[in-house]
Design a protein around this motif. Structure first.
Motif, PDB file in Angstrom:
ATOM      1  N   MET A 193       4.863 -10.693   3.854  1.00  0.00           N
ATOM      2  CA  MET A 193       5.621  -9.456   4.044  1.00  0.00           C
ATOM      3  C   MET A 193       4.721  -8.231   3.922  1.00  0.00           C
ATOM      4  O   MET A 193       4.809  -7.286   4.716  1.00  0.00           O
ATOM      5  CB  MET A 193       6.761  -9.387   3.026  1.00  0.00           C
ATOM      6  CG  MET A 193       7.843 -10.422   3.248  1.00  0.00           C
ATOM      7  SD  MET A 193       9.108 -10.419   1.953  1.00  0.00           S
ATOM      8  CE  MET A 193       9.874  -8.828   2.235  1.00  0.00           C
ATOM      9  N   ILE A 194       3.830  -8.237   2.930  1.00  0.00           N
ATOM     10  CA  ILE A 194       2.915  -7.102   2.752  1.00  0.00           C
ATOM     11  C   ILE A 194       1.958  -7.002   3.930  1.00  0.00           C
ATOM     12  O   ILE A 194       1.654  -5.902   4.417  1.00  0.00           O
ATOM     13  CB  ILE A 194       2.144  -7.256   1.417  1.00  0.00           C
ATOM     14  CG1 ILE A 194       3.112  -7.166   0.240  1.00  0.00           C
ATOM     15  CG2 ILE A 194       1.048  -6.202   1.293  1.00  0.00           C
ATOM     16  CD1 ILE A 194       2.499  -7.600  -1.085  1.00  0.00           C
ATOM     17  N   SER A 195       1.489  -8.142   4.400  1.00  0.00           N
ATOM     18  CA  SER A 195       0.599  -8.157   5.563  1.00  0.00           C
ATOM     19  C   SER A 195       1.268  -7.507   6.761  1.00  0.00           C
ATOM     20  O   SER A 195       0.650  -6.697   7.477  1.00  0.00           O
ATOM     21  CB  SER A 195       0.207  -9.604   5.886  1.00  0.00           C
ATOM     22  OG  SER A 195      -0.543  -9.663   7.085  1.00  0.00           O
ATOM     23  N   LEU A 208      -4.052  -6.676  -2.420  1.00  0.00           N
ATOM     24  CA  LEU A 208      -3.202  -5.527  -2.728  1.00  0.00           C
ATOM     25  C   LEU A 208      -2.152  -5.911  -3.765  1.00  0.00           C
ATOM     26  O   LEU A 208      -1.889  -5.168  -4.723  1.00  0.00           O
ATOM     27  CB  LEU A 208      -2.532  -5.021  -1.453  1.00  0.00           C
ATOM     28  CG  LEU A 208      -1.679  -3.747  -1.569  1.00  0.00           C
ATOM     29  CD1 LEU A 208      -2.544  -2.576  -2.009  1.00  0.00           C
ATOM     30  CD2 LEU A 208      -1.006  -3.444  -0.232  1.00  0.00           C
ATOM     31  N   LEU A 209      -1.553  -7.080  -3.601  1.00  0.00           N
ATOM     32  CA  LEU A 209      -0.557  -7.557  -4.558  1.00  0.00           C
ATOM     33  C   LEU A 209      -1.188  -7.754  -5.934  1.00  0.00           C
ATOM     34  O   LEU A 209      -0.624  -7.358  -6.958  1.00  0.00           O
ATOM     35  CB  LEU A 209       0.048  -8.868  -4.044  1.00  0.00           C
ATOM     36  CG  LEU A 209       1.228  -9.449  -4.826  1.00  0.00           C
ATOM     37  CD1 LEU A 209       2.453  -8.552  -4.695  1.00  0.00           C
ATOM     38  CD2 LEU A 209       1.564 -10.854  -4.326  1.00  0.00           C
ATOM     39  N   PRO A 235       2.522   0.675  -2.643  1.00  0.00           N
ATOM     40  CA  PRO A 235       1.874   1.832  -2.019  1.00  0.00           C
ATOM     41  C   PRO A 235       0.934   1.387  -0.906  1.00  0.00           C
ATOM     42  O   PRO A 235       0.357   0.295  -0.953  1.00  0.00           O
ATOM     43  CB  PRO A 235       1.091   2.461  -3.179  1.00  0.00           C
ATOM     44  CG  PRO A 235       1.717   1.921  -4.420  1.00  0.00           C
ATOM     45  CD  PRO A 235       2.234   0.557  -4.078  1.00  0.00           C
ATOM     46  N   ASP A 236       0.796   2.238   0.100  1.00  0.00           N
ATOM     47  CA  ASP A 236      -0.138   1.917   1.183  1.00  0.00           C
ATOM     48  C   ASP A 236      -1.555   1.828   0.639  1.00  0.00           C
ATOM     49  O   ASP A 236      -1.940   2.608  -0.252  1.00  0.00           O
ATOM     50  CB  ASP A 236      -0.095   2.996   2.273  1.00  0.00           C
ATOM     51  CG  ASP A 236       1.189   2.933   3.087  1.00  0.00           C
ATOM     52  OD1 ASP A 236       1.710   1.821   3.264  1.00  0.00           O
ATOM     53  OD2 ASP A 236       1.668   3.999   3.521  1.00  0.00           O
ATOM     54  N   PRO A 237      -2.348   0.889   1.155  1.00  0.00           N
ATOM     55  CA  PRO A 237      -3.750   0.812   0.725  1.00  0.00           C
ATOM     56  C   PRO A 237      -4.506   2.043   1.212  1.00  0.00           C
ATOM     57  O   PRO A 237      -4.122   2.669   2.207  1.00  0.00           O
ATOM     58  CB  PRO A 237      -4.254  -0.466   1.409  1.00  0.00           C
ATOM     59  CG  PRO A 237      -3.360  -0.654   2.580  1.00  0.00           C
ATOM     60  CD  PRO A 237      -2.013  -0.122   2.170  1.00  0.00           C
ATOM     61  N   PRO A 238      -5.575   2.427   0.525  1.00  0.00           N
ATOM     62  CA  PRO A 238      -6.341   3.594   0.973  1.00  0.00           C
ATOM     63  C   PRO A 238      -6.947   3.345   2.342  1.00  0.00           C
ATOM     64  O   PRO A 238      -7.315   2.214   2.676  1.00  0.00           O
ATOM     65  CB  PRO A 238      -7.420   3.752  -0.094  1.00  0.00           C
ATOM     66  CG  PRO A 238      -7.533   2.393  -0.727  1.00  0.00           C
ATOM     67  CD  PRO A 238      -6.166   1.795  -0.652  1.00  0.00           C
TER      68      PRO A 238
END
Length: 245
Positions: A193-195, A208-209, A235-238
């Motif tokens: 889902m994050i991907s 990220l998780l 949060p979105d990754p930088p």
């Protein structure tokens, strides 16, 4: 070596028909050791433990010791799989030993773990990281493990490898599912889902998780559950540095 292999075969045969062969074997290993240790047994599909099954955690330290390595993606088990060699850390205060996984060492000490010994059951002919089993011993005090205990642990690790080979393919037998299906599939769901949400690779999604779980001081599985079942958005990754490395 021949006698060790023969003993591993005998151990595998002894535990094969038990209701939970992995835990049964881990308990037997713990009993056979001269020094008191907790015993963890992990099956990893990759050296980073991104895909793994925690097969057994026997003793007061093993559950937390295994979970920390999975949550952080670092530790002696990860290093043992990456290098295809045992990782012996008789004192987690020794930064010369724990330099590759300082966060794990700090967290493990906070949970009363003072020494860890990770023994991979991998084919020595391989020269690159392979999926495999790792047996970890955890102690609540520093100190080297006697050679006899190392031999005992290696024998049980190879017995676990033989047990795994003897289990039927998934779906053919309920015992196979207990060995081969991950108990924390929610982590893999959350990673997917994050991907998708952040347009990153699954490896980046897992990182990220993990980093978010570390920042919050929470368990990886609990955070994944919140992502999948409660709609939590990370949060979105930088953005990448346009200047490059």
């Amino acid at each position: 070596m021949t006698s060790t292999r023969a003993t591993a075969v005998e151990l595998a045969a002894l535990h094969l028909d038990r209701p939970d062969p992995a835990s049964s074997l881990a308990r037997a290993c713990r009993t056979a050791l001269g020094l008191p240790c907790s015993v963890g047994l992990t099956l990893a599909a990759d050296a980073a433990l991104a895909q793994r099954v925690s097969l057994a955690a026997v003793g007061p330290l093993a559950g937390r010791g295994e979970a920390l390595q999975i949550n952080l993606g670092e530790g002696p088990c990860v290093q043992a799989l990456s290098r295809l060699t045992p990782v012996l850390a008789p004192d987690l205060d020794d930064t010369d030993v724990t330099g590759a996984w300082p966060v794990y060492a700090e967290r493990a000490r906070a949970h009363g773990i003072r020494a860890v010994f990770a023994l991979p059951a991998v084919d020595p002919r391989f020269t690159v990281p392979q999926p495999g089993l790792v047996l970890c011993l955890y102690r609540d005090r520093p100190g080297a493990l006697p050679e006899a205990d190392l031999r005992t642990a290696r024998t049980h690790a190879h017995a676990a490898e033989l047990l795994l080979l003897a289990v039927p393919a998934p779906g053919e037998d309920s015992a196979a599912d207990a060995w081969l299906l991950p108990t924390d599939a929610v982590v893999h769901q959350a990673t997917g889902m994050i991907s998708h949400r952040h347009a990153v690779t699954t490896g980046q999604a897992l990182a990220l998780l993990r980093s978010h779980a570390h920042a919050l001081g929470t368990d990886l599985t609990g955070l994944a559950h919140a992502v999948v079942h409660r709609g939590l958005r990370l949060p979105d990754p930088p953005p990448p540095d346009p200047a490059g490395p």
